[in-house]
Design an enzyme around this catalytic site. Structure first.
Site, PDB file in Angstrom:
ATOM      1  N   GLU A  82      97.306  60.701 -68.307  1.00  0.00           N
ATOM      2  CA  GLU A  82      98.507  59.696 -68.928  1.00  0.00           C
ATOM      3  C   GLU A  82      99.255  60.418 -70.087  1.00  0.00           C
ATOM      4  OE1 GLU A  82      96.076  56.248 -69.337  1.00  0.00           O
ATOM      5  OE2 GLU A  82      96.130  56.074 -67.032  1.00  0.00           O
ATOM      6  N   CYS A  99     102.733  61.449 -76.777  1.00  0.00           N
ATOM      7  CA  CYS A  99     101.419  61.276 -76.906  1.00  0.00           C
ATOM      8  C   CYS A  99     100.770  62.099 -75.695  1.00  0.00           C
ATOM      9  CB  CYS A  99     101.039  59.934 -77.431  1.00  0.00           C
ATOM     10  SG  CYS A  99      99.324  59.757 -77.265  1.00  0.00           S
ATOM     11  N   CYS A 106      86.817  61.761 -71.392  1.00  0.00           N
ATOM     12  CA  CYS A 106      86.396  62.265 -72.730  1.00  0.00           C
ATOM     13  C   CYS A 106      85.172  62.152 -72.688  1.00  0.00           C
ATOM     14  CB  CYS A 106      87.147  61.616 -73.970  1.00  0.00           C
ATOM     15  SG  CYS A 106      86.675  62.019 -75.324  1.00  0.00           S
ATOM     16  N   CYS A 110      83.614  57.161 -78.005  1.00  0.00           N
ATOM     17  CA  CYS A 110      83.878  56.006 -79.061  1.00  0.00           C
ATOM     18  C   CYS A 110      83.804  54.786 -78.337  1.00  0.00           C
ATOM     19  CB  CYS A 110      85.214  56.326 -79.612  1.00  0.00           C
ATOM     20  SG  CYS A 110      85.254  57.767 -80.365  1.00  0.00           S
ATOM     21  N   CYS A 113      86.981  52.666 -77.541  1.00  0.00           N
ATOM     22  CA  CYS A 113      88.022  53.327 -76.735  1.00  0.00           C
ATOM     23  C   CYS A 113      88.152  52.996 -75.092  1.00  0.00           C
ATOM     24  CB  CYS A 113      87.935  54.922 -76.904  1.00  0.00           C
ATOM     25  SG  CYS A 113      89.086  55.711 -75.914  1.00  0.00           S
ATOM     26  N   CYS A 332      97.214  53.295 -78.543  1.00  0.00           N
ATOM     27  CA  CYS A 332      96.095  54.138 -78.918  1.00  0.00           C
ATOM     28  C   CYS A 332      94.706  53.607 -78.406  1.00  0.00           C
ATOM     29  CB  CYS A 332      96.069  54.409 -80.438  1.00  0.00           C
ATOM     30  SG  CYS A 332      94.605  55.720 -80.858  1.00  0.00           S
TER      31      CYS A 332
END
Ligand code: SF4
Length: 348
Positions: A82, A99, A106, A110, A113, A332
């Site tokens: 994305e 962005c 990932c 975190c 997230c 975010c």
């Protein structure tokens, strides 16, 4: 035989005159068909045709109420990523920030997230990173404004950019090469969760901006939010950051996701004041964006303002990031590949 993508190569890989012509047509005019490059020498057009010039596939795009656009982009191996285009006004000038993602998924994990929940599938190639810029720019020129220009790039999409250091480095050179995309180095920002050994290699990168996803100054809490902190703790991270040359009154941006009743206390304010160098730091508070399964909450507006003012009163530069695109899960920490969920037709 499959051709390598042209966007995997920096323009330095070609003789200067060829690089200049290819850069002009591909990266500035966004024309990916060498047969239509008027007056370009045949030899350069033939050279360009030795490479794959195809873009990523726009599988889906969604426009948020505030004008933020999310793109779901298909890769050749059927994975998808994305990218989010955010428009804002700065001193009455329109700024359009893309962005971009650096990995499929990932590995950092975190806890706040959305992307982390899918784990790491693979690194993106340089072509796939730069391809996000090329694909979204072309789409905007074809569908919105024929002169559309993306002015800023932030590596804040899916993935930890420094985990994919070599490909991100090459992409940064392509993005900022005057013969290529030619963005100002000040308009490209890499955001990292704090991969200390790679931060120490920062000088290998062009002189782009650095943003640190700090989110907590207390070690226990940061380790809880970001498992990477168990390996690279706050003091070591702050030491490593001192090795980054911060020139011309630029600052290191500390991203601070403000979460209700967690990292929003007086103790956190005191820790930030004590540990961050005032002249070289800028704290960017990001009020937590709640998403459907999230266990964290967003603090009240009054509390966010109190947190910001307390830091400012101590001489720290501190802003609050306006939440953009949260109605389409484009804010975010909310990016997560949704290709399968959307049940879209296959792209390639
Ligand atoms: S916040 Fe960034 S580094 Fe952390 S898991 Fe999400 S994508 Fe990875």
């Amino acid at each position: 035989m499959t051709k390598d993508s042209l966007y995997n190569l920096t323009l330095e890989s070609f003789p200067y005159d060829e690089a200049k012509i290819m850069g002009k047509w591909v990266y500035k005019k966004l024309n990916f068909n060498p047969d239509t490059w008027e007056h370009a020498p045949r030899v350069v057009r033939e050279k360009a045709k030795e490479y794959d010039l195809s873009l990523l596939k726009v599988l889906w795009q969604g426009l948020s109420k505030d004008g933020t656009r999310k793109f779901l982009l298909g890769l050749k191996d059927k994975n998808s990523i994305e990218a989010v285009l955010i428009e804002s006004e700065n001193d009455k000038r329109l700024r359009s920030t893309l962005c971009i993602s650096s990995q499929v998924g990932c590995a950092i994990g975190c806890t706040f997230c959305h992307t982390a929940t899918q784990g790491l599938t693979r690194h993106l190639t340089t072509a796939e990173i730069v391809g996000q810029y090329l694909t979204v720019s072309s789409w905007m020129r074809e569908n919105v404004d024929k002169d559309y220009q993306i002015s800023n790039i932030v590596f804040m999409g899916q993935g930890e950019p420094l985990h994919n250091f070599e490909n991100v480095k090459k992409a940064c050179y392509l993005l900022t090469d005057p013969l290529g995309i030619a963005l100002s180095k000040h308009k490209v920002t890499i955001s990292t969760s704090g991969l200390v050994p790679k931060i120490k290699q920062w000088e290998e990168l062009p002189d782009v901006n650095v943003a640190i996803s700090l989110h907590a100054i207390r070690n226990n809490l940061r380790s809880e939010l970001m498992p990477i902190n168990k390996r690279y703790q706050v003091d070591g991270l702050l030491e490593a950051l001192k090795t980054i040359p911060v020139k011309n009154s630029r600052r290191i941006m500390y991203e601070y996701l403000l979460i209700k009743d967690l990292n929003d206390t007086q103790e956190d304010i005191d820790g930030l004041i004590e540990n961050l160098p005032k002249k070289e730091s800028k704290i960017n508070i990001i009020p937590f964006n709640e998403y459907p399964e999230s266990k964290f909450k967003r603090p009240s507006d009054e509390h966010i303002e109190w947190f910001q003012r307390s830091l400012q009163a101590a001489g720290l530069t501190c802003t609050v990031r306006e939440t953009k695109g949260d109605d389409i899960l484009a804010a975010c920490g909310q990016l997560k590949t949704q290709y399968e969920k959307l049940n879209l037709p296959n792209s390639n």
